[in-house]
Design a protein around this motif. Structure first.
Motif, PDB file in Angstrom:
ATOM      1  N   GLU A  18      -6.610  -3.629  -5.708  1.00 23.77           N
ATOM      2  CA  GLU A  18      -7.365  -2.656  -4.917  1.00 23.77           C
ATOM      3  C   GLU A  18      -8.325  -1.863  -5.795  1.00 23.77           C
ATOM      4  O   GLU A  18      -9.449  -1.559  -5.382  1.00 23.77           O
TER       5      GLU A  18
ATOM      6  N   ASP B 223     -11.249  -4.175  -6.505  1.00 18.02           N
ATOM      7  CA  ASP B 223     -12.079  -4.320  -5.316  1.00 18.02           C
ATOM      8  C   ASP B 223     -12.896  -3.057  -5.053  1.00 18.02           C
ATOM      9  O   ASP B 223     -14.077  -3.132  -4.681  1.00 18.02           O
ATOM     10  N   TYR B 224     -12.275  -1.909  -5.266  1.00 19.73           N
ATOM     11  CA  TYR B 224     -12.974  -0.657  -5.030  1.00 19.73           C
ATOM     12  C   TYR B 224     -14.151  -0.496  -5.992  1.00 19.73           C
ATOM     13  O   TYR B 224     -15.260  -0.132  -5.585  1.00 19.73           O
TER      14      TYR B 224
ATOM     15  N   TYR C  57      -0.906  -5.659  -6.130  1.00 16.44           N
ATOM     16  CA  TYR C  57      -1.729  -5.204  -5.008  1.00 16.44           C
ATOM     17  C   TYR C  57      -2.569  -3.994  -5.400  1.00 16.44           C
ATOM     18  O   TYR C  57      -3.728  -3.853  -5.004  1.00 16.44           O
ATOM     19  N   GLN C  58      -1.961  -3.115  -6.198  1.00 15.78           N
ATOM     20  CA  GLN C  58      -2.647  -1.879  -6.572  1.00 15.78           C
ATOM     21  C   GLN C  58      -3.777  -2.130  -7.567  1.00 15.78           C
ATOM     22  O   GLN C  58      -4.863  -1.565  -7.431  1.00 15.78           O
TER      23      GLN C  58
ATOM     24  N   GLU D 252       0.838  -1.206   0.000  1.00 14.81           N
ATOM     25  CA  GLU D 252       0.000   0.000   0.000  1.00 14.81           C
ATOM     26  C   GLU D 252       0.866   1.247   0.000  1.00 14.81           C
ATOM     27  O   GLU D 252       1.727   1.413   0.865  1.00 14.81           O
TER      28      GLU D 252
ATOM     29  N   ASN E  84      -3.916   4.314  -3.560  1.00 17.26           N
ATOM     30  CA  ASN E  84      -3.296   3.050  -3.950  1.00 17.26           C
ATOM     31  C   ASN E  84      -3.949   2.474  -5.202  1.00 17.26           C
ATOM     32  O   ASN E  84      -3.286   1.929  -6.080  1.00 17.26           O
ATOM     33  N   ALA E  85      -5.267   2.615  -5.295  1.00 16.19           N
ATOM     34  CA  ALA E  85      -5.999   2.141  -6.471  1.00 16.19           C
ATOM     35  C   ALA E  85      -5.726   3.027  -7.687  1.00 16.19           C
ATOM     36  O   ALA E  85      -5.738   2.535  -8.824  1.00 16.19           O
TER      37      ALA E  85
END
Length: 219
Positions: A180, A183-184, A176-177, A26, A121-122
């Motif tokens: 995210e 997911d968002y 990871y980004q 993150e 992060n996204a």
């Protein structure tokens, strides 16, 4: 078959992307100032506020794009971001191509999602995904790019391409980004359900992205 392919890609990534930074789970606003000192100047990249640091972080994971001309632009488009070669790519040599990465400025009838409304992060994740498209374009001839654009109109091909680009992003250390961002969009953002369904149809879901991330030893 996909698991075998993912393992093969992960093995190759150890050597192909040895010069990129290690994955970070993150990126936080409070620590961004420390990244400025470690990021190289990108003379071939025209960035736009307020996304310069996010773009620089994403670009640092794509060392092969250091000499590629990329221009970030604000534009009224139908999705959060898009990546496309400048329309004169057929007249240019490959080394002289220019790529435009567009950032949407207005949602249409409450459909879609603006980059400014996405967590930091996204934001890095979706920018990294668009850079993955540039990597894909760079692997193709002008005719290949043209065929890609035409094939993108066919839903099965579009899904295959977008998932391929997600895999490119993961291989470069920004899994990871991109997860995210997925997911968002699917689970948190206040967006139109039609837009959410579009993302479900053509892109990897968060659980699928997690499985792909775990296949890479760099994580």
């Amino acid at each position: 078959m996909r698991l075998i392919l993912s393992c093969l890609i992960s093995f190759l990534s150890l050597s192909l992307f040895a010069n990129q930074p290690d994955p970070v789970k993150e990126f936080r606003q409070s620590s961004l100032h420390s990244y400025w000192q470690n990021l190289e100047k990108h003379e071939n990249h025209k960035l736009i506020a307020p996304y310069k640091i996010q773009a620089l972080i994403a670009l640092s994971y794509y060392p092969e794009l250091e000499d590629v001309q990329i221009e970030f632009k604000k534009k009224n488009i139908k999705t959060t971001m898009s990546s496309i070669p400048k329309n004169d790519f057929f007249l240019r040599k490959k080394k002289n191509r220019i790529y435009h990465i567009n950032v949407d400025t207005t949602t249409h009838n409450n459909k879609g999602l603006l980059l400014e409304d996405v967590p930091l992060n996204a934001q890095i994740g979706v920018i990294a995904h668009e850079l993955g498209h540039v990597v894909d374009y760079e692997s193709k001839s002008a005719v290949g790019i043209l065929l890609t654009g035409l094939s993108y109109l066919i839903p099965p091909f579009r899904k295959k391409l977008e998932q391929k680009v997600d895999e490119i992003t993961i291989a470069h250390g920004l899994g990871y980004q991109v997860k995210e961002f997925s997911d968002y969009v699917l689970n948190q953002a206040d967006v139109n359900e039609k837009y959410r369904e579009y993302k479900r149809k053509y892109y990897y879901k968060p659980t699928q992205l997690t499985q792909l991330i775990l296949a890479y030893p760099i994580y």
